[in-house]
Enzyme design. Structure first.
Site, PDB file in Angstrom:
ATOM      1  N   SER A  23       0.856  -1.179   0.000  1.00 44.45           N
ATOM      2  CA  SER A  23       0.000   0.000   0.000  1.00 44.45           C
ATOM      3  C   SER A  23       0.891   1.227   0.000  1.00 44.45           C
ATOM      4  O   SER A  23       2.055   1.168   0.410  1.00 44.45           O
ATOM      5  CB  SER A  23      -0.877   0.004   1.260  1.00 44.45           C
ATOM      6  OG  SER A  23      -1.507   1.261   1.440  1.00 44.45           O
ATOM      7  N   TYR A  31      -2.069  -0.334  10.741  1.00 40.58           N
ATOM      8  CA  TYR A  31      -2.078  -0.730   9.335  1.00 40.58           C
ATOM      9  C   TYR A  31      -0.798  -0.264   8.642  1.00 40.58           C
ATOM     10  O   TYR A  31      -0.147  -1.027   7.923  1.00 40.58           O
ATOM     11  CB  TYR A  31      -3.308  -0.149   8.637  1.00 40.58           C
ATOM     12  CG  TYR A  31      -3.398  -0.488   7.166  1.00 40.58           C
ATOM     13  CD1 TYR A  31      -3.751  -1.774   6.757  1.00 40.58           C
ATOM     14  CD2 TYR A  31      -3.149   0.474   6.187  1.00 40.58           C
ATOM     15  CE1 TYR A  31      -3.850  -2.091   5.408  1.00 40.58           C
ATOM     16  CE2 TYR A  31      -3.244   0.168   4.829  1.00 40.58           C
ATOM     17  CZ  TYR A  31      -3.595  -1.118   4.451  1.00 40.58           C
ATOM     18  OH  TYR A  31      -3.688  -1.438   3.108  1.00 40.58           O
TER      19      TYR A  31
END
Length: 241
Positions: free
Chosen positions: A133, A146
């Protein structure tokens, strides 16, 4: 006969689009996920094996990959796509949510890589593409755990790439920005969700279409084995962060 491709988290989002695009190209596929009914609902044709597999359970993963390799030969491409994004501030987020993200996003990737790397290095051929990501190299509020997990994916990917480069094995990474996936459906923090949706509206309400990530992954894989596209960062043009 084309080579076996294994995709984790294949039931929706990036994984489903990758399954479709490689199926169209007639690759034998092993599609893994915790919701096999959703994978079956993709209605793919040809040489497609669907198995239940939680990437945090290496034994289950090993059994599934072994079954596919008996039929289709060694895994030539593993796409570590399974991931979890649970938004929240660290001072109030449940530690079980942190653990879920670390187990899935980091341990799950390591589990898959450990299973296929021995035969890849022995054959001196093979590719692993880890789906990380943009949160793997920059911070976002409400994303602390995250971000930690995806920084981990970036770090382990580059480390292992160095370790197997001499064996002609490619370790690649694709880092998407905000995308139209179902990652947000498991978020329990309403305030974080509201802030995310407000941010999304600054991009016109539409984020990255997952099919473009699938197209990018296919392009990366189809480069000659002597060429390693180490990392691609891809996001909607209107995403400013």
């Amino acid at each position: 006969m084309k080579s076996l491709i294994v995709i984790t988290g294949a039931s929706s989002g990036f994984g489903a689009e990758m399954a479709r695009i490689f199926n169209t190209d007639q690759h034998p596929l092993l599609l893994l996920g915790r919701n096999t009914d959703k994978i079956a609902a993709l209605n793919l044709t040809g040489e497609v094996m669907i198995k239940h597999a939680d990437v945090t359970n290496q034994a289950e993963l090993q059994e599934a990959i072994g079954a596919a390799e008996k039929v289709y030969g060694p895994t030539d491409l593993l796409i570590n796509n399974a991931g979890v994004m649970l938004l929240g501030n660290v001072w109030k987020q449940s530690s079980t949510e942190w653990q879920t993200m670390l187990d899935t996003n980091v341990m799950g990737v390591l589990n898959g890589m450990q299973l296929v790397l021995p035969q890849m290095t022995e054959r001196e051929h093979g590719t692993i593409i880890n789906v990380s990501s943009i949160a793997g190299f920059k911070a976002f509020q409400n994303h602390a755990a995250y971000v930690a997990s995806k920084f981990g994916v970036h770090g382990l990917t580059e480390t292992i790439r160095q370790e197997v480069a001499a064996k002609n094995v490619r370790i690649m990474l694709v880092a998407p920005g905000a995308a139209e996936t179902n990652l947000l459906t498991h978020v329990t923090d309403d305030h974080a969700l509201t802030e995310y949706e407000a941010w999304k509206q600054t991009m016109g309400g539409i984020t990255l279409n997952p099919k473009h990530v699938a197209e990018t992954v296919k392009f990366m894989y189809e480069m000659p084995q002597a060429v390693n596209i180490r990392e691609v960062d891809i996001a909607a043009t209107r995403q400013d962060s």
